[in-house]
Write an enzyme that holds these catalytic residues in place. Structure first.
Site, PDB file in Angstrom:
ATOM      1  CE  LYS A 258      20.642 -54.601   9.679  1.00 47.29           C
ATOM      2  NZ  LYS A 258      20.529 -53.260   9.172  1.00 47.29           N
TER       3      LYS A 258
ATOM      4  CE  LYS B 227      16.809 -49.854   7.155  1.00 52.37           C
ATOM      5  NZ  LYS B 227      17.131 -50.371   5.825  1.00 52.37           N
TER       6      LYS B 227
ATOM      7  CE  LYS C 277      22.007 -53.258   0.901  1.00 54.11           C
ATOM      8  NZ  LYS C 277      22.741 -53.376   2.142  1.00 54.11           N
TER       9      LYS C 277
END
Ligand code: ATP
Ligand code: MG
Length: 348
Positions: free
Chosen positions: A119, A214, A217
């Protein structure tokens, strides 16, 4: 907490997508429908987790309620008293326990967490200001451990990306139990979790445009993400535009044909058929267009039904249920928190 607890949460930083639905929501809802008498089932919105990455703050509360409505539209039987819905931020014990666990968690342990690495790299790639890589993102696995340990959750349906965090929760619980006596019920080992939910491994649906990554959102572009709120037509269009390869033959081969393999995986979930059955039908065929059309039609049907259910969900019933469940969950969570506070010397 007389019964074994099954628990999961989905961040409300955005609309949910099919990875969230099949990876976490559906396994829990199926348990809730088929076995609710045997378990306590907690399905919460980890709203404090929602802004570990940048989020639209004025829209957050509305998104939280929207996602709770999605839980019900997806089939959660909220009238069942074994099932509890709640917002993490309505139960202050989550934050309290997090601080205590923080002080027993090494910096190097958190540095090993691949979700943080992925992230923070995404934020850098998106050329975000480095101040957007926050301490909250760094230690969210500790908050997640509190989410589980406060209720003694043993079974936690999550996608494959969360495996390491369940292992960390087991580790911290075990260490504190051996230091202070039995404070926590441990989440089951990840392999047992898969068995419990009838899976061979954790699920990881990939982004349609970049099938190495992956589906998420918080991805900058939504072209590769099948959101539950997408119109059926636009979801089908995203599938038709999915990245494939130049082999010209359908194979189940995640390393060399990740896009095609992802489409087969999505098809098997939408049809509720095993990968083996789907592979028997499709492997060896040469038309990628036919496969995309089959997936596109299935996703469009799936969304029509889900969105029709969604339009019938009454928000007031959810708000009433939140009120009851949040009171009850505060009692349960505070019981565990108090044990910990005593153990670490904060209470007599
Ligand atoms: P974000 O990128 O903003 O973190 P997310 O898609 O990872 O969003 P979360 O709210 O973090 O969503 O995760 C909710 C649940 O959905 C978790 O159990 C997570 O493991 C699962 N999940 C998320 N993405 C996928 C995916 N692509 N395939 C399967 N499960 C997934
Ligand atoms: Mg996530």
């Amino acid at each position: 907490m007389d019964k074994p607890v099954i628990l999961t949460g989905l961040r409300s930083n955005n609309d949910l997508h099919i990875g969230n639905y099949f990876g976490a929501l559906l396994p829990l809802i199926e348990m809730a429908k088929n076995n609710s008498g045997k378990y306590q089932i907690n399905l919460f919105v980890p709203d404090l987790h929602s802004f570990t990455t940048p989020v639209d703050h004025p829209g957050l509360y509305k998104q939280t309620l929207h996602n709770l409505r999605l839980y019900v539209a997806a089939g959660l039987p909220i009238d069942d008293t074994n099932i509890h819905i709640y917002r993490q931020s309505a139960i202050p014990a989550h934050s309290e326990l997090t601080w205590i666990l923080d002080c027993f968690t090494s910096y190097s342990m958190m540095q090993r967490m691949t979700q943080f690495k992925d992230k923070s790299k995404n934020l850098i790639d998106e050329q975000a200001n480095s101040s957007e890589i926050t301490v909250g993102l760094f230690n969210y696995p500790v908050l997640m451990a509190s989410d589980m340990l406060l209720y003694g959750a043993q079974y936690i349906p999550v996608g494959d990306d969360q495996t390491q965090h369940i292992e960390y929760a087991r580790d911290i619980a075990e260490r504190l139990n051996s230091k202070f006596g039995d404070l926590f019920v441990l989440p089951k080992p990840v392999s047992e979790q898969h068995k419990f939910f009838g899976r061979e491994q954790g699920l990881r649906i990939k982004d349609l445009v970049n099938p190495i990554k992956k589906m998420s959102k918080s991805t900058e572009s939504d072209k590769g993400v099948l959101f539950l709120g997408d119109s059926p037509q636009s979801a089908k269009a995203k599938v038709m535009a999915a990245t494939t390869d130049s082999y010209g033959r359908i194979n189940l081969d995640a390393d060399n044909q990740p896009g095609i393999t992802n489409l087969l995986q999505i098809l098997s979930l939408l049809k509720n058929e095993s990968m083996e059955d789907v592979a028997n039908e499709w492997v060896g065929k040469t038309s990628y267009g036919d496969l995309k059309t089959a997936v596109g039609d299935m996703i469009a049907d799936f969304l029509v039904k889900l969105q029709d259910n969604m339009s019938k969900v009454d928000e007031n019933s959810i708000i009433n249920r939140l009120e009851t469940d949040e009171k009850l969950m505060n009692l349960q969570a505070n019981e565990t928190l108090y044990k910990v506070q005593r153990a670490v010397g904060l209470r007599p």
